[in-house]
Design a protein around this motif. Structure first.
Motif, mmCIF file in Angstrom:
data_model
loop_
_atom_site.group_PDB
_atom_site.id
_atom_site.type_symbol
_atom_site.label_atom_id
_atom_site.label_comp_id
_atom_site.label_asym_id
_atom_site.label_seq_id
_atom_site.Cartn_x
_atom_site.Cartn_y
_atom_site.Cartn_z
ATOM 1 N N ARG A 224 0.824 -1.205 0.000
ATOM 2 C CA ARG A 224 0.000 0.000 0.000
ATOM 3 C C ARG A 224 0.861 1.259 0.000
ATOM 4 O O ARG A 224 0.541 2.252 -0.661
ATOM 5 C CB ARG A 224 -0.949 -0.023 1.197
ATOM 6 N N ALA A 225 1.984 1.204 0.726
ATOM 7 C CA ALA A 225 2.901 2.345 0.738
ATOM 8 C C ALA A 225 3.507 2.561 -0.644
ATOM 9 O O ALA A 225 3.681 3.705 -1.089
ATOM 10 C CB ALA A 225 3.998 2.119 1.778
ATOM 11 N N ALA A 226 3.832 1.462 -1.328
ATOM 12 C CA ALA A 226 4.392 1.579 -2.666
ATOM 13 C C ALA A 226 3.381 2.196 -3.628
ATOM 14 O O ALA A 226 3.729 3.047 -4.459
ATOM 15 C CB ALA A 226 4.837 0.208 -3.172
ATOM 16 N N LEU A 227 2.118 1.784 -3.529
ATOM 17 C CA LEU A 227 1.079 2.378 -4.363
ATOM 18 C C LEU A 227 0.970 3.876 -4.092
ATOM 19 O O LEU A 227 0.897 4.692 -5.025
ATOM 20 C CB LEU A 227 -0.268 1.711 -4.102
ATOM 21 N N GLY A 228 0.957 4.230 -2.815
ATOM 22 C CA GLY A 228 0.852 5.640 -2.449
ATOM 23 C C GLY A 228 2.024 6.440 -2.965
ATOM 24 O O GLY A 228 1.855 7.563 -3.472
ATOM 25 N N SER A 229 3.235 5.872 -2.862
ATOM 26 C CA SER A 229 4.425 6.582 -3.330
ATOM 27 C C SER A 229 4.417 6.741 -4.844
ATOM 28 O O SER A 229 4.838 7.780 -5.373
ATOM 29 C CB SER A 229 5.684 5.826 -2.894
ATOM 30 N N ALA A 230 3.932 5.711 -5.547
ATOM 31 C CA ALA A 230 3.889 5.792 -7.012
ATOM 32 C C ALA A 230 2.929 6.888 -7.463
ATOM 33 O O ALA A 230 3.254 7.693 -8.363
ATOM 34 C CB ALA A 230 3.463 4.443 -7.593
#
Length: 258
Positions: A224-230
């Protein structure tokens, strides 16, 4: 020492095992390169990456494929298999054998079912026993979803009863996500390494260790953090600024998967 023994021993160290959860080869390789001795997979990340809802038992093929893909990654790998993708203990045990052949040292097996239901604890214990008979050197982390589903918010008794049955069936660890308020009772009442889910704003890994927790999983947090960062990076570029935070270079990623 076998990989099973290595993984088991990580649950009996001075500090809890922090188990980050990957969703593809790149994320697992990056976590291994960062020094994590073991990684798990995240069922949400696997399902979402393939356009499938999590928790519906529809990602058996993708889960096995990921386990095989992670075989070259230089760390121990444990696989989230949701509820086992079958109600037949023999079929779940065969899946476990396939994952061991792919290089996995453990699985996470939950007793929650679609529709906010819990599996019959006797049937779940039978499945755990079948797995341990088929592949004894596989770390079975038995997840108890009473708290996760909001069914055990006042009395830890039912959770302890389920954990006891799973332990008797051969489970190597017990995972109780959402149980932070009742950790002392669970640590005292469960005779296996207790795994909890990390919660932002909650106790740190060291604080959880002082309470007796032996394993802390990040669950779907990293995905979820990776999605948010992307999305944040794309938005920053669109709006004329630069992405914040560290971004691995192209060559660095190439080295990870080389």
């Amino acid at each position: 020492m076998s990989t099973f023994a290595e993984f088991r021993d990580l649950h009996h160290q001075a500090e809890p095992l922090l188990l980050p959860n990957a969703w593809d080869h790149g994320s697992a390789a990056a976590l291994a390169a960062a020094g994590f001795p073991a990684v798990g997979t995240t069922s949400l990340g696997v399902a979402a990456a393939h356009g499938i809802p999590d928790g519906e038992g529809r990602t058996r093929e993708q889960t096995v494929a990921l386990a095989r893909l992670l075989a070259p990654v230089p760390c121990l790998v444990t696989v989230d298999v949701e509820g086992g993708f079958s109600d037949d203990p023999a079929e779940v045990a065969e899946l476990a054998a396939v994952l061991v052949a792919a290089g996995a040292v453990g699985i996470n097996l939950e007793d929650g079912r679609a529709g906010d239901r819990l599996a019959d604890p006797g049937a779940q214990a039978e499945t755990i026993a079948a797995i341990k008979e088929r592949v004894p050197e596989l770390f079975v982390n038995a997840r108890v979803d009473t708290y996760w589903l909001g069914l055990d918010s006042a009395d830890p008794g039912p959770t302890l009863a389920r954990a006891g049955r799973y332990q008797d069936a051969g489970a190597d660890g017990i995972f109780v996500p959402g149980a932070l308020p009742d950790l002392p009772a669970l640590v005292d009442g469960i005779g296996l390494p207790l795994n909890v889910l990390y919660v932002a704003g909650g106790p740190s890994v060291l604080e959880l260790g002082r309470l007796g927790v032996r394993r802390v999983s990040t669950g779907s947090l990293l995905y979820r953090a990776a999605l948010g960062s992307a999305v944040a990076a794309a938005t920053a570029v669109r709006d004329g600024s630069e992405p914040a935070g560290p971004v691995p270079g192209y060559a660095e990623v190439q080295r990870l998967i080389g």
